[in-house]
Write an enzyme that holds these catalytic residues in place. Structure first.
Site, PDB file in Angstrom:
ATOM      1  N   GLU A 177       0.770  -1.238   0.000  1.00  0.00           N
ATOM      2  CA  GLU A 177       0.000   0.000   0.000  1.00  0.00           C
ATOM      3  C   GLU A 177       0.805   1.296   0.000  1.00  0.00           C
ATOM      4  O   GLU A 177       0.682   2.128   0.913  1.00  0.00           O
ATOM      5  CB  GLU A 177      -0.962  -0.008   1.184  1.00  0.00           C
ATOM      6  CG  GLU A 177      -1.956  -1.151   1.094  1.00  0.00           C
ATOM      7  CD  GLU A 177      -2.896  -1.232   2.277  1.00  0.00           C
ATOM      8  OE1 GLU A 177      -2.685  -0.490   3.261  1.00  0.00           O
ATOM      9  OE2 GLU A 177      -3.834  -2.025   2.231  1.00  0.00           O
ATOM     10  N   GLU A 234      -5.388  -7.838  -0.696  1.00  0.00           N
ATOM     11  CA  GLU A 234      -6.170  -7.669   0.527  1.00  0.00           C
ATOM     12  C   GLU A 234      -7.603  -7.316   0.176  1.00  0.00           C
ATOM     13  O   GLU A 234      -7.854  -6.420  -0.625  1.00  0.00           O
ATOM     14  CB  GLU A 234      -5.577  -6.570   1.422  1.00  0.00           C
ATOM     15  CG  GLU A 234      -4.253  -6.922   2.065  1.00  0.00           C
ATOM     16  CD  GLU A 234      -3.786  -5.862   3.054  1.00  0.00           C
ATOM     17  OE1 GLU A 234      -4.647  -5.083   3.532  1.00  0.00           O
ATOM     18  OE2 GLU A 234      -2.584  -5.801   3.334  1.00  0.00           O
TER      19      GLU A 234
END
Length: 587
Positions: free
Chosen positions: A213, A359
């Site tokens: 991320e 995710e």
């Protein structure tokens, strides 16, 4: 002690193998599987399990398509520097349970700080209950990791390493960059080089997620951007550099590149203000790691090793953060059109590269919108054969919960039932990414190996498979080919709408949308007349029967619908799916 993986709501995101003899394997395969016309009985099983890319598919060394379907288990990235849960759960039991339940890939978050400590031979005390884990007595964090890799080999699980943060910190993922404090960009590269070299001959670790991320708003510093520059904050350039240094050591490992948070709208640059005076945005925003719009303008270029590249977005629901697309009415179609397709699904649809959703997940039964989002994304994954690792195994993930409950032993059966259709299955068994070891290990009753799945080493015609991955070979996996709607009248009525999402010569994937009438219902039952078709796998409902006239009742979490609200279930079937009729009645 912080043991909870948290998320930052302010930015929209949280916070040496002993192999079976090949001859014995082939004898077993020949005994249990017919050989299709495109297979040859004499084809050799690949000697190792390295994977590479063909178009938008991931394939083994024989060219057989595979489906990476798994979960995350965090802790090595945190201050504990070891899997969370080993303070009470047993590492062998947890790993075996994952394999038995169809997890063929585990994404393991780590930190650059931990890699450099391992490289230097610096080890602190690890938080492991040796009464619950006698097999880990006296082991440091690296030895625990190596022991776990041996368990993965034993049970047919593959591993995806995820560099989750620069520092070993339970909240380290909140930092936007791959460098922080004493961890420099060069140290980021060196950490990856060290771990690659250490495991370059171990095909249990088949993939590496370069950085979890990367994110940050354009008007903040530091923040990750994506463009054609060689600037230190350019994630695209950094990912290329890291990937090339990794692949120079091991050209067989898959490299995953996540997205960022924001990307300039047409006519804007990274120097533009985030918003105009009228409050309109100059950037497209998405989840941390979920914005891959830059791939269209500046695709990652790995040269001769381009066939090891996989893009990896993240996506979450409204219980993690109230993104603007969750306000008002939304459904799977609107999410696909407004969010998923422009940010990352186009990469799969245009066969630029495969996608692995690294995710996704959350709590069920607390918010109808959350449940709707999660089942919609699950259905998108199954219909398109997208690779995925569910977030997460850990029950101590603060805003999502886990597949395990707080005792680190009992599974959340409702959540697992939702996930199960997105796990690779064939012939009623879960499929390993290992050619020799069935998922679950020797003697498994729930899993098979890749050799079992394909009956040899040669590529198999995808028209003979029952895996959702076949949808990627159709002309348009998202095209509806058949729709039939019938309604039960009166107060408390409901409507059932049937559509074929994708099909191939011997099978199809279909969706059924259930919509409440003018008043709320507490449950529903759909009767389906399948004609010549039959159901081989169904999700988001409870099935009675598999052919002829069958019924599907609501699951525990999607039965209550307000007036005009809808939910859906899906199934995979044999036949072409045409001529199916559906009728809904409140239960």
């Amino acid at each position: 002690m912080s043991t909870v993986e948290g998320r930052n709501p302010l930015s929209g995101r949280r916070s040496g193998r002993a192999r079976l003899a090949a001859a014995a394997v082939m004898a077993t395969v020949a005994a249990v599987l017919p050989v299709s016309g495109s297979q040859t009985a004499s084809a050799a099983v690949p000697e190792n399990d390295w994977l590479h890319v063909q178009g938008n598919q991931i394939v083994d060394q024989a060219g057989n398509p595979v489906w990476l379907t798994g979960a995350n288990w965090f802790g090595f990235n945190a201050s504990e520097r070891v899997f969370h849960g080993l303070w009470s759960g047993n590492v062998t039991e947890i790993t075996k349970a994952m394999a038995d339940r169809g997890i063929n890939l585990v994404r393991v978050p780590i930190s650059t700080q931990l890699l450099l400590e391992w490289k230097a031979g610096t080890f602190g005390t690890v938080n492991v209950n040796t009464y619950a884990n006698p097999e880990l007595t006296g082991k440091n964090s690296l030895q625990v990791f190596d022991y776990w890799l041996e368990l993965c080999e034993k049970y047919g699980i593959k591993v995806l390493l995820d560099l989750h943060s620069a520092e070993a910190d339970n909240s380290g993922h909140i930092a936007p960059m791959w460098y922080k404090g004493t961890i420099t960009p060069e140290m980021f590269y060196q950490g990856w080089e060290w771990v690659t070299a250490r495991y370059k001959n171990n095909d249990t670790i088949v993939a590496m997620d370069l950085k979890n991320e990367p994110h940050g708003q354009p008007d903040t510093s530091p923040r990750a951007k994506w463009d054609g520059s060689t600037d230190v904050d350019n994630w695209k350039y950094t990912a290329e550099t890291a990937a090339k240094r990794i692949l120079a050591i091991n050209p067989n490992v898959l490299v995953l590149v996540e997205g960022i948070e924001a990307y300039p709208r047409p006519g804007q640059t990274w120097d533009s203000p985030s918003t105009n005076p009228d409050r309109s945005s100059n950037f497209y925003n998405n989840w941390w790691g979920g914005n891959l719009r830059g791939v269209r303008d500046y695709p990652v270029n790995l040269g001769a090793n381009q066939d090891q590249l996989v893009y990896s977005p993240h996506d979450y629901g409204p219980l993690v953060y109230e993104q603007p697309w969750f306000t008002g009415t939304f459904d799977k179609d609107s999410l696909t059109t407004d969010v998923w397709q422009p940010n990352w699904l186009y990469i799969h649809e245009e066969k630029i590269a495969p996608l692995l959703i690294g995710e996704w997940g959350g709590r069920l039964g607390q918010d109808a919108r959350q449940d709707k989002w999660m089942t919609a994304l699950r259905d998108l994954i199954t219909e398109n054969g997208l690779h995925q690792t569910f977030w997460c195994l850990n029950p101590n993930s603060g805003d999502t919960g886990g597949l395990l409950l707080d005792d680190w032993k009992t599974w959340d059966e409702t959540k697992y039932k939702m996930l199960r259709p997105a796990l690779w299955q064939h012939g009623g068994k879960f499929v390993s990414l290992d050619h020799q070891v069935p998922l679950g290990g020797s003697g498994s009753t729930t899993g098979i190996s890749l050799a079992d799945r394909y009956g040899g080493g040669g590529p198999t015609s995808t028209t003979t498979t029952t895996s959702p991955r076949t949808t990627t070979t159709t002309t348009s996996p998202r095209t509806t080919t058949t729709t039939t709607t019938t309604t039960s009248g009166g107060e408390g009525a409901c409507t059932a709408s049937y559509s074929v999402a994708s099909s191939w010569p011997t099978g199809f994937v279909a969706n059924v949308t259930v919509t409440a009438g003018s008043s709320a219902i507490r449950g529903w039952r759909v009767t389906m007349n399948l004609g010549d078709a039959s159901v081989s796998n169904l999700w988001n409902g409870t099935l009675s029967g598999t052919s002829g006239e069958v019924t599907v009742s609501n699951a525990a979490y999607n039965g209550s619908l307000g007036a005009a609200q809808n939910t859906s279930f899906g199934f995979q079937g044999t036949g072409n799916g045409s001529g199916v009729s559906v009728t809904c009645s409140p239960a």
